[in-house]
Design a protein around this motif. Structure first.
Motif, short mmCIF file in Angstrom:
data_model
loop_
_atom_site.label_atom_id
_atom_site.label_comp_id
_atom_site.label_asym_id
_atom_site.label_seq_id
_atom_site.Cartn_x
_atom_site.Cartn_y
_atom_site.Cartn_z
N LEU A 820 3.70 -5.34 -18.96
CA LEU A 820 4.05 -3.95 -19.26
C LEU A 820 2.84 -3.12 -19.69
O LEU A 820 2.94 -1.90 -19.80
CB LEU A 820 5.10 -3.91 -20.38
N ASN A 821 1.72 -3.78 -19.94
CA ASN A 821 0.52 -3.08 -20.38
C ASN A 821 -0.54 -3.21 -19.30
O ASN A 821 -1.03 -4.32 -19.01
CB ASN A 821 0.02 -3.66 -21.70
N ARG A 822 -0.88 -2.11 -18.69
CA ARG A 822 -1.77 -2.10 -17.53
C ARG A 822 -3.06 -1.34 -17.84
O ARG A 822 -3.18 -0.68 -18.89
CB ARG A 822 -1.07 -1.44 -16.34
N GLU A 823 -3.99 -1.44 -16.91
CA GLU A 823 -5.25 -0.72 -17.02
C GLU A 823 -5.32 0.37 -15.96
O GLU A 823 -4.73 0.24 -14.88
CB GLU A 823 -6.43 -1.69 -16.86
N THR A 824 -6.03 1.43 -16.28
CA THR A 824 -6.17 2.52 -15.32
C THR A 824 -6.83 2.00 -14.04
O THR A 824 -7.71 1.15 -14.08
CB THR A 824 -7.02 3.66 -15.91
N GLY A 825 -6.39 2.57 -12.93
CA GLY A 825 -6.88 2.11 -11.64
C GLY A 825 -5.98 1.10 -10.98
O GLY A 825 -6.09 0.87 -9.77
N GLU A 826 -5.08 0.45 -11.74
CA GLU A 826 -4.14 -0.50 -11.15
C GLU A 826 -3.00 0.25 -10.47
O GLU A 826 -2.92 1.48 -10.52
CB GLU A 826 -3.61 -1.45 -12.22
N ARG A 827 -2.09 -0.53 -9.87
CA ARG A 827 -0.96 0.07 -9.15
C ARG A 827 0.34 -0.63 -9.52
O ARG A 827 0.35 -1.84 -9.80
CB ARG A 827 -1.16 -0.03 -7.63
N LEU A 828 1.42 0.14 -9.52
CA LEU A 828 2.76 -0.41 -9.67
C LEU A 828 3.39 -0.52 -8.28
O LEU A 828 3.38 0.44 -7.51
CB LEU A 828 3.62 0.48 -10.57
N GLN A 829 3.93 -1.69 -7.96
CA GLN A 829 4.54 -1.93 -6.66
C GLN A 829 6.05 -2.05 -6.82
O GLN A 829 6.53 -2.79 -7.69
CB GLN A 829 3.99 -3.21 -6.02
N TYR A 830 6.79 -1.32 -6.00
CA TYR A 830 8.25 -1.37 -6.00
C TYR A 830 8.74 -1.71 -4.60
O TYR A 830 8.08 -1.38 -3.59
CB TYR A 830 8.84 -0.03 -6.44
N GLU A 831 9.89 -2.37 -4.51
CA GLU A 831 10.45 -2.71 -3.20
C GLU A 831 10.95 -1.47 -2.48
O GLU A 831 10.89 -1.39 -1.26
CB GLU A 831 11.58 -3.72 -3.37
N ASN A 832 11.45 -0.51 -3.22
CA ASN A 832 11.97 0.72 -2.62
C ASN A 832 11.26 1.92 -3.24
O ASN A 832 10.57 1.81 -4.26
CB ASN A 832 13.48 0.83 -2.84
N THR A 833 11.44 3.06 -2.63
CA THR A 833 10.86 4.29 -3.17
C THR A 833 11.43 4.56 -4.56
O THR A 833 12.65 4.56 -4.76
CB THR A 833 11.15 5.48 -2.25
N THR A 834 10.53 4.74 -5.53
CA THR A 834 10.94 4.87 -6.93
C THR A 834 10.26 6.08 -7.54
O THR A 834 9.09 6.38 -7.24
CB THR A 834 10.54 3.60 -7.72
N THR A 835 10.98 6.77 -8.42
CA THR A 835 10.43 7.90 -9.15
C THR A 835 9.98 7.43 -10.53
O THR A 835 10.75 6.78 -11.25
CB THR A 835 11.46 9.03 -9.29
N VAL A 836 8.74 7.74 -10.87
CA VAL A 836 8.15 7.31 -12.13
C VAL A 836 7.67 8.54 -12.89
O VAL A 836 6.95 9.38 -12.34
CB VAL A 836 6.97 6.34 -11.89
N GLU A 837 8.07 8.62 -14.16
CA GLU A 837 7.60 9.70 -15.02
C GLU A 837 6.27 9.30 -15.63
O GLU A 837 6.19 8.39 -16.45
CB GLU A 837 8.63 9.99 -16.13
N GLY A 838 5.20 10.00 -15.24
CA GLY A 838 3.88 9.70 -15.77
C GLY A 838 3.57 10.52 -17.00
O GLY A 838 4.41 11.31 -17.48
N PRO A 839 2.37 10.39 -17.55
CA PRO A 839 2.02 11.13 -18.76
C PRO A 839 2.07 12.64 -18.58
O PRO A 839 2.43 13.37 -19.50
CB PRO A 839 0.60 10.65 -19.06
N THR A 840 1.69 13.13 -17.38
CA THR A 840 1.68 14.58 -17.15
C THR A 840 2.45 15.00 -15.92
O THR A 840 2.85 16.17 -15.82
CB THR A 840 0.22 15.07 -17.00
N THR A 841 2.69 14.10 -14.96
CA THR A 841 3.38 14.46 -13.71
C THR A 841 4.39 13.40 -13.35
O THR A 841 4.39 12.28 -13.89
CB THR A 841 2.37 14.61 -12.55
N THR A 842 5.26 13.74 -12.42
CA THR A 842 6.25 12.81 -11.88
C THR A 842 5.73 12.28 -10.55
O THR A 842 5.34 13.06 -9.67
CB THR A 842 7.61 13.49 -11.68
N LEU A 843 5.74 10.96 -10.38
CA LEU A 843 5.21 10.31 -9.18
C LEU A 843 6.35 9.62 -8.46
O LEU A 843 7.25 9.04 -9.09
CB LEU A 843 4.13 9.30 -9.57
#
Length: 950
Positions: A820-843
């Protein structure tokens, strides 16, 4: 007889192991890949790249089968990279897999080179399956990509495996061109900093190694690292068996080196190296008593090298001393564009010969015409002048031949020329260190301002983030300014080397590259050298203000409910700071370059760690934390014959609160996970099964361990349709999963046969019976384990507790804190298209790139993302050296030295001398018309030698 140790060495060993500190590894949670005789990566790579040669027809027919293989290979790569580094692991693996199509094309060219370069090769398939040189080359090319992507240690593991299989030792750092072939191969060694060009062929026992080593200043017994130690091999080179090429020497193009040569100096293009004086043997007899002893003597071996660019020069200069030949070539190259043209001087040989064999004239006195020669007889006191006057025609003929030869050789002089730069490629560093604050702005803002000043009429922009990106290509000044204004630095590590390489590919003819960065580290240096070697102008603009006293977090690790931060002082003075995590605060005092570890209890639900006071580089002063809201996972093991191995595996998990109950019993639905194992069907209450369904519906999990006669009341909780038991299957892997990756499951002695009714299989038998399967039910999860408890050899394996820890966390819907604790530059992989709320924007997407520090929420999980990079935190960077910046450009023009051909001048001179000779012949009256015709041909040839040179 069984031996049992009775000494006390174990106590001292345990004490010594516990006392280990970095750089020795100290984390007991790290799991390195097995170093066995069959590495899964190798087999997968072979099947992916050449499926028809390795019995993988499904990869030819089905694209989705390739996807599954890439997933499996990526998981193996991930497992190999993770123990060495936790930063950007996903990105490293993705970048390597992205290169597989290009690597396959390169390896096809290597196969072609082997087939063409080995008379014994019968087919391409034979080479791919049987040639040790091809296996070594294939593994090195894969390892080289890993090496350059940031995983050098794991890359070395792969090349070491290849060495054990082939006897060929190629360091993953070596750069090797296309159409490379190693014949036989045993004993071949290629060092880390060696470079090899195209169409190079090596034979057994060849070494491209170092001649001597430099010592690290100020450290005894430590050799210096990261400098050029090995040779550069050009294109179209053949190196014979047993040859040693040592040191950072340059071997030119089209060079042939004979067997057992010893090369420690540069070899120019078109050169043949061989041993000219082979050792001779002398036998000396020595009798002692009735025995005869023979002594063998060998004389020294002399190595020679000769140019073979033309047959004439080869024959003339073959016996010439090496240093004299070098001097001769240097002088000719400084004045002539094509020194081979001097071979035309051989045309003087027949002319001189004709003059030598001509008959001597006879003197006959003719009194009647003596008066004609009276004036000439008055000059008889000057015999030398008289001989020259009589042989003037010979001198003129030789002079014309010399002039024609010089004209063919292309004489020139060096002159200055102003060259205009037609395009500028701007490489702008957008990494974390560029966010360092200076007196009035940040480094990145200064770099953008300077980039606008450095732009020309046509510009391209390459943004150096964690992945290089071409932002603009061949844009106008206004487009360039707009693109630069839209850029911003991110708190991520950047790959400046890859960005410069990308700029080199984008740059056109007469382009210059301007790199704007703080130039942290030195991995960018080789990319700059490579660009300059291709004739491109490279300007280095450095921005390293600020950051003189930085202290920050550089890494983090997790163990159970604890989190450990590594903190470093990059400044030149001792610093005292406070570190706070949640409600806990500690003080730390660090000397210059000091490093310390501090451990805290992870705050339930997450939070953040802070270093105070902050400094000019604030990005590494804050680390975000994501942690479960509950400290423990409540697990119930329901069994009439508890499996003590399973019970022990669950008990050692520090966050698990384990309860063991024996049916019949009533249970409450307040557990996170229920495991059913060896339950007597007649003693299991329907309410106990129904409670399991309630736990699943509430977001928890149920696990069922197979038994000979599973209770029929399991119904939909049992993911297979049971068909009795079977023994000793062959185990195969299904879809890749974090639940089973890096774990080897041995075949069970007995298992429950059946077909999957729901969910997906992770481990199965070759007949298709699931051994490990999972299914999602609403917010809950179900797991099936198919090996019978008393016949499961896996329970003796050290990875058995690892699997059940993963299984419990999966069933409870709780990710491990480290994931659950990642470093900048890494990526989150999902099986399907997923909406993620980031610190400043929605991805939104299947792949979410973590370009900001802070909290990300998506897919039912909360991730904390922080900058953890020692290289980026080292913001007090040294100034770029004079050598590295020597080609910095200040204007759009540069003065270069170019050749100005003088062929037309020499041709005119030859024509003038030819006219002089015609005039002499006219005056003498010698074969007037025939000579005029011959010398007209000479004059025509002289003028034809004039040709423009660019």
């Amino acid at each position: 007889m069984n031996y049992r140790y009775g000494g006390n060495a174990h106590k001292e060993l345990h004490t010594s192991i516990q006392a280990d500190e970095e750089p020795f590894p100290t984390s007991v949670s790290v799991c390195f890949p097995e170093r066995d005789q069959r590495r899964g990566e190798i087999e997968l790579i072979q099947r992916l790249l050449f499926p028809t040669c390795w019995n993988a027809p499904e990869l030819v027919r089905d694209e989705l089968a390739i996807v599954d293989s890439l997933d499996e290979l990526g998981s193996l790569f991930h497992a190999g990279v993770c123990p060495y580094t936790s930063s950007n692991t996903d990105e490293i693996v993705t970048s390597v897999l992205d290169t597989l199509p290009q690597l396959r094309e390169t390896l096809k060219k290597d196969v072609e080179a082997a087939y063409k370069g080995d008379p014994a090769a019968k087919s391409y398939t034979e080479i791919i399956r049987s040639y040790p040189g091809f296996l070594a080359i294939a593994m090195q090319r894969i390892a080289h990509v890993l090496y350059t992507a940031g995983a050098p240690e794991y890359a070395r593991e792969l090349t070491e495996y290849a060495k054990t299989q082939t006897g060929i030792d190629i360091h993953p750092g070596a750069e090797i061109g296309e159409h490379f072939f190693i014949d036989h191969g045993n004993g071949v060694v290629i060092g880390e900093t060696a470079t090899v060009g195209r169409w190079v062929r090596l034979y057994q026992d060849v070494t491209l190694g170092a001649l001597h080593f430099k010592e690290q200043e100020g450290e005894a017994h430590k050799l210096k690292k990261d400098y050029k130690r090995h040779p550069n091999i050009g294109n179209h080179v053949v190196i014979g068996a047993g040859t040693k090429v040592l040191g950072p020497v340059n071997v030119g193009d089209h060079v042939s080196i004979g067997a057992n040569s010893w090369i420690t100096e540069d070899i120019p293009d078109h050169t043949k190296v061989y041993i000219s004086n082979h050792p001779t043997q002398e036998r000396k007899q020595n009798r002692q008593g009735n025995q005869t002893h023979w002594f063998l003597y060998c004389n020294p071996v002399e190595v020679r090298w000769v140019r073979f660019s033309s047959a004439s020069f080869h024959s003339v200069f073959r016996k010439t001393n090496t240093h004299c030949r070098n001097l001769f070539d240097m002088v000719l190259d400084d004045f002539l564009l094509s020194p081979i043209g001097l071979g035309a001087l051989l045309a003087a040989v027949p002319v001189v010969y004709l003059y030598l064999i001509q008959p001597d004239p006879q003197e006959i006195e003719l009194p009647t015409v003596r008066f004609i020669f009276e004036e000439e007889e008055q000059d008889s006191s000057r015999p030398l002048f008289d001989r020259l006057r009589r042989n003037t025609l010979l001198l003129l003929q030789l002079l014309i031949i010399v002039i024609l030869a010089i004209a063919l050789a292309g004489p020139y002089i060096s002159v200055a020329q102003s060259q205009t730069v037609s395009e500028t490629v701007l490489v702008i560093d957008g990494s974390a260190s560029m966010l360092t604050e200076t007196s009035d702005s940040t480094r990145f803002e200064q770099a953008v301002s300077e980039a606008k000043q450095s732009s020309t009429g046509t510009n391209s922009i390459v943004y150096a983030g964690n992945r290089p990106k071409v932002v603009l290509q061949t844009g106008t000044p206004s487009e360039t300014a707009t693109a630069l204004d839209g850029l911003q630095a991110r708190p991520v590590p950047a790959n400046l080397q890859a960005a410069i390489t990308q700029a080199t590919a984008v740059a056109g003819e007469n382009a210059r590259i301007v790199v704007l960065s703080d130039f942290a580290g030195n991995r960018w240096v080789e990319a700059v050298r490579s660009a300059r070697a291709q004739g491109l102008q490279v300007s280095l603009e450095q921005f390293n203000d600020g950051g003189e006293a930085n202290i920050g977090f550089i890494s983090q690790s997790f163990s159970g409910q604890n989190i450990t931060y590594t903190i470093k002082n990059f400044g030149s003075s001792t610093v005292t700071s406070t570190v706070s995590v949640g409600n806990s605060t500690k003080r730390v005092r660090l000397s210059p370059d000091g490093i310390t570890d501090m451990t805290f209890r992870a705050p339930p639900g997450g939070g953040r760690a802070e270093l105070r006071p902050t400094d000019s580089f604030a990005e590494d002063n804050i680390a975000y934390v994501s942690a479960p809201t509950q400290d423990t996972v409540d697990v119930l093991l329901l069994s009439n014959d508890p499996n003590r191995y399973l019970q022990t595996a669950l008990s050692v998990i520090d966050v698990v609160s384990l309860s063991v109950r024996e049916p019949p019993t009533s249970i409450r639905p307040d557990y996170d996970v229920i495991l059913y194992s060896d339950v007597a069907p007649e003693r299991l209450l329907d309410g106990s099964v129904e409670t399991g369904r309630d736990i699943v519906s509430n977001g928890g999990g149920v696990g069922i361990v197979a038994q000979e006669s599973p209770p029929t009341s399991y119904q939909d909780l049992l993911l297979i349709n049971p068909e009795g038991t079977a023994a000793n299957p062959t185990v195969v892997r299904g879809r890749s999963s974090p639940l089973t990756e890096q774990i080897e499951f041995p075949p069970p002695e007995q298992y429950l046969r059946g077909s999957l009714t729901n969910g997906q299989t992770h481990i199965a038998t070759s007949s298709g019976s699931p051994l490990i399967a999972t299914a999602e039910r609403g917010q809950g999860r179900i797991l099936y384990y198919g090996s019978l408890a008393d016949s499961d050899p896996f329970r003796f394996n050290y990875q058995y507790p690892v699997f059940w820890k993963r299984a419990v966390f999966y069933l409870a819907g709780r990710a491990q804190t480290s994931s659950l604790n990642r470093e900048t530059g890494e990526r989150l992989q999902y099986e399907n298209t997923t909406t993620v709320e980031g610190p400043t924007t929605t991805l939104t997407g299947q792949t979410i790139s973590l370009q900001e520090t802070g909290i990300y929420r998506g897919g039912g999980k909360t991730y904390a993302v922080s900058l953890m990079s020692e290289s980026e935190s080292a913001v007090d960077t040294a100034s770029v050296s004079e050598t590295q910046a020597s080609e910095s450009l200040e204007t759009r023009q540069e003065e270069t030295v170019v050749s100005r051909p003088l062929t037309w001048v020499v041709a005119l001179l030859g024509g003038a001398i030819g006219l002089l000779e015609v005039g002499l012949l006219r005056r003498r009256g010698d074969l007037w018309w025939l000579c005029c015709f011959i010398h007209s041909l000479q004059l025509g040839c002289g003028f034809l030698t004039y040709r423009p040179h660019s």
